[in-house]
Write an enzyme that holds these catalytic residues in place. Structure first.
Site, PDB file in Angstrom:
ATOM      1  N   LYS A   1       0.803  -1.224   0.000  1.00  0.00           N
ATOM      2  CA  LYS A   1       0.000   0.000   0.000  1.00  0.00           C
ATOM      3  C   LYS A   1       0.833   1.270   0.000  1.00  0.00           C
ATOM      4  CE  LYS A   1      -3.009  -1.420   3.222  1.00  0.00           C
ATOM      5  NZ  LYS A   1      -4.193  -1.189   4.069  1.00  0.00           N
TER       6      LYS A   1
ATOM      7  N   GLU B   1      -2.018   8.098   7.862  1.00  0.00           N
ATOM      8  CA  GLU B   1      -2.717   9.052   6.998  1.00  0.00           C
ATOM      9  C   GLU B   1      -3.894   9.661   7.741  1.00  0.00           C
ATOM     10  OE1 GLU B   1      -3.719   6.607   3.561  1.00  0.00           O
ATOM     11  OE2 GLU B   1      -5.621   5.992   4.462  1.00  0.00           O
TER      12      GLU B   1
ATOM     13  N   HIS C   1     -16.137  -5.317   8.071  1.00  0.00           N
ATOM     14  CA  HIS C   1     -15.383  -5.394   6.818  1.00  0.00           C
ATOM     15  C   HIS C   1     -15.894  -6.479   5.875  1.00  0.00           C
ATOM     16  CE1 HIS C   1     -12.799  -2.375   8.481  1.00  0.00           C
ATOM     17  NE2 HIS C   1     -12.562  -3.137   9.534  1.00  0.00           N
TER      18      HIS C   1
ATOM     19  N   ARG D   1      -7.636  -8.721  -8.034  1.00  0.00           N
ATOM     20  CA  ARG D   1      -8.345  -9.968  -8.346  1.00  0.00           C
ATOM     21  C   ARG D   1      -9.730  -9.609  -8.869  1.00  0.00           C
ATOM     22  NH1 ARG D   1      -9.158  -8.792  -2.881  1.00  0.00           N
ATOM     23  NH2 ARG D   1     -11.370  -8.511  -2.465  1.00  0.00           N
TER      24      ARG D   1
HETATM   25  C1  MV4 Z   1      -9.778   4.357   6.338  1.00  0.00           C
HETATM   26  C2  MV4 Z   1     -10.923   4.850   7.004  1.00  0.00           C
HETATM   27  C3  MV4 Z   1     -10.959   6.196   7.272  1.00  0.00           C
HETATM   28  N1  MV4 Z   1      -9.913   7.000   6.951  1.00  0.00           N
HETATM   29  N2  MV4 Z   1      -8.772   5.189   6.013  1.00  0.00           N
HETATM   30  C4  MV4 Z   1     -11.026  -0.267   6.462  1.00  0.00           C
HETATM   31  C5  MV4 Z   1     -10.615  -1.374   5.551  1.00  0.00           C
HETATM   32  C6  MV4 Z   1      -9.467  -0.892   4.758  1.00  0.00           C
HETATM   33  N3  MV4 Z   1      -9.642  -1.263   3.388  1.00  0.00           N
HETATM   34  C7  MV4 Z   1      -9.442   0.574   4.941  1.00  0.00           C
HETATM   35  N4  MV4 Z   1     -10.428   0.902   5.922  1.00  0.00           N
HETATM   36  C8  MV4 Z   1     -10.656   2.188   6.310  1.00  0.00           C
HETATM   37  N5  MV4 Z   1      -9.668   3.055   6.011  1.00  0.00           N
HETATM   38  C9  MV4 Z   1      -8.844   6.481   6.328  1.00  0.00           C
HETATM   39  N6  MV4 Z   1      -7.815   7.267   6.019  1.00  0.00           N
HETATM   40  C10 MV4 Z   1     -11.962   3.967   7.302  1.00  0.00           C
HETATM   41  C11 MV4 Z   1     -11.828   2.625   6.961  1.00  0.00           C
HETATM   42  C12 MV4 Z   1     -12.953   1.801   7.285  1.00  0.00           C
HETATM   43  C13 MV4 Z   1     -13.732   1.236   6.260  1.00  0.00           C
HETATM   44  C14 MV4 Z   1     -13.440   1.441   4.911  1.00  0.00           C
HETATM   45  C15 MV4 Z   1     -14.205   0.861   3.920  1.00  0.00           C
HETATM   46  C16 MV4 Z   1     -15.317   0.097   4.261  1.00  0.00           C
HETATM   47  C17 MV4 Z   1     -15.629  -0.108   5.568  1.00  0.00           C
HETATM   48  C18 MV4 Z   1     -14.848   0.449   6.587  1.00  0.00           C
HETATM   49  C19 MV4 Z   1     -15.185   0.245   7.930  1.00  0.00           C
HETATM   50  C20 MV4 Z   1     -14.422   0.783   8.920  1.00  0.00           C
HETATM   51  C21 MV4 Z   1     -13.296   1.564   8.599  1.00  0.00           C
END
Ligand code: MV4
Length: 454
Positions: free
Chosen positions: A116, A200, A235, A292
């Site tokens: 990432k 971040e 998630h 994928r």
């Molecule tokens: C974040 C975020 C808020 N701010 N990044 C969760 C899974 C991973 N793919 C990244 N995730 C998140 N990253 C920043 N800078 C909140 C989440 C997050 C989230 C993102 C997508 C779908 C569901 C989520 C549930 C909780 C937190």
């Protein structure tokens, strides 16, 4: 085109790949574990090979067994589906070294986007919007603290090798950040064998917006527009739709084109999804790239008319993408609900066992991607998803009504499923308004649990 493809997966996605192979005139060889013996999708394969016992580690994740199955069946290519070995660059390398085409990106492209920190660097260079934060993995905690003060709290610590929410820590002040970096490092080292973490800006109450892209081995890459996947719990996505509701067309085009540019610059071949968070002002920030084919690819197929799985096999065989960006248009609206064998009333406990009744829905615009049927015994070893119900309609309101009708027709028993839960979520005011965020499902589950106790 390949003469024969080996499918290193199971269940509905194995069946989806078999269907694509059939239309391409390609023979499909399916590997299976002894827990999946007699699985309904295996009847549709041209050949099946048992590769080991039920536990994934001894079968679907066992690289040598899969390669051996490809050798004895004289397959030319290996399709990993999703999950299992699909994002394992070492597996893609072993396929190549053993003389099999991996249906997906090269190990180099997978590594470039799967890390990432690396992916964000490439995104910054190519104009894909990302969150402000540390540009490299954290070497010096004081340096990370300085960056956090500049971008302002709250911030989030993430594992460079992570994904799907593991190895993350939110920090609302300097003390939390110092503790969070340590905790995230340890968790990442244990989970991924790589303790690299970065920081971040943390966005509250976001929406999850992901762009489907496809590339070929001739330097072409296009986007197939986006999906909204904000309906999730822990998630795990529950509902996915395309297009994302209420997004400004100009902003949509800009972010989707930036995603296509990113995968073109990574020399990416096959299907990739570029994940973003969207704030209330429709600003986008890239999270990560999934290298994928995804569970929710059918909603994009429904609104664009592109067969993503067939196209992925074609480009792996060296063909050029059979369309350019100007051929891709959004037609109507599609929503997918995941049918999981889980009991939402008992903490989403997985439900293994025999399906006795199974009545599938139908009618205009209704698609069911499932390997289940009456008489199928769900093994306890794998993911609880037993199918996906996808509905296509001219507009979102009609799509929701059509999907509710299909869910009412769909009868599965005595195994408990997420069908009744979906009927409630589709009536949630935030979902109906298209204003739902990534937390609304969990917020609503908590509220209804409290109401049931009172
Ligand atoms: C974040 C975020 C808020 N701010 N990044 C969760 C899974 C991973 N793919 C990244 N995730 C998140 N990253 C920043 N800078 C909140 C989440 C997050 C989230 C993102 C997508 C779908 C569901 C989520 C549930 C909780 C937190």
């Amino acid at each position: 085109m390949f003469k024969r493809v080996l499918i290193a997966n199971r269940g509905e996605i194995a069946l989806r790949i078999i269907r694509a192979c059939r239309e391409l005139g390609v023979e499909a060889v399916c590997v299976y574990s002894s827990a999946d013996k007699g699985g309904p999708w295996l009847e549709q394969a041209d050949r099946t090979i048992c590769i080991g016992p039920g536990p994934s580690k001894e079968s679907y994740l066992k690289i040598e067994r899969i390669i051996a199955a490809a050798e004895v069946s004289h397959a030319e290519a290996i399709h990993p589906g999703y999950g299992f070995l699909s994002e394992n660059a070492h597996f893609a390398e072993v396929c190549r070294a053993s003389g099999f085409e991996f249906i997906g990106p090269s190990p180099e492209a997978m590594n470039a986007l799967g890390d990432k920190v690396n992916c964000k660097r490439l995104a910054r260079q190519t104009g894909t919007p990302v969150f402000p934060g540390t540009e490299d993995a954290i070497e010096d905690i004081d340096e990370a603290v300085k960056v956090a003060a500049e971008i302002e709290y709250p911030v989030i610590v993430k594992a460079r090798a992570g994904g799907g929410g593991r190895g993350m820590r939110i920090a609302r002040d300097e003390a939390e950040l110092r503790v969070g970096i340590d905790a995230a490092r340890q968790e990442a080292a244990a989970a991924f064998g790589d303790g690299g973490v970065y920081v971040e800006k943390f966005l509250e109450n976001a929406r999850h917006f992901e762009v489907q892209t496809m590339g070929d081995k001739h330097g072409h890459a296009v986007h197939l527009y986006e999906r909204d996947c904000s309906s999730q719990r822990r998630h795990q996505k529950l509902i996915e739709e395309a297009p994302a509701p209420g997004v400004d067309p100009k902003k949509r085009d800009r972010v989707c084109e930036s995603a296509a540019t990113l995968i073109r610059e990574a020399k990416y071949s096959g299907a990739a999804t570029v994940e973003f968070l969207m704030d209330r002002h429709q600003n986008f920030y890239m999270l990560e790239v999934n290298t994928r084919v995804q569970v929710e690819h059918p909603v994009t197929e429904m609104i664009t008319g592109v067969d993503i799985v067939k196209t992925g096999i074609r480009v792996a065989a060296g063909e050029e993408l059979p369309f350019t960006q100007k051929d891709i248009h959004i037609n109507g609206h599609a929503i997918e609900v995941r049918i999981n064998a889980e009991d939402p009333d008992r903490g989403f406990m997985p439900q293994a066992g025999l399906i006795e009744t199974y009545a599938a829905p139908g009618g205009p615009g209704v698609r069911l991607d499932s390997h289940a049927r009456a008489g199928y015994r769900i093994p306890p070893n794998y993911d609880s998803m037993i199918g996906k119900l996808i509905v296509h309609a001219p507009d979102r309101a009609t799509c929701i009504e059509r999907l509710k009708g299909a869910l009412r027709e769909f009868k599965i028993g005595p195994v408990k499923t997420t069908i009744p839960l979906h009927l409630k979520l589709l009536d949630h005011p935030d979902f109906r308004a298209g204003s739902h965020d990534i937390h609304y499902v969990e917020r609503w589950l908590k509220e209804t649990a409290v109401a049931a106790k009172a």
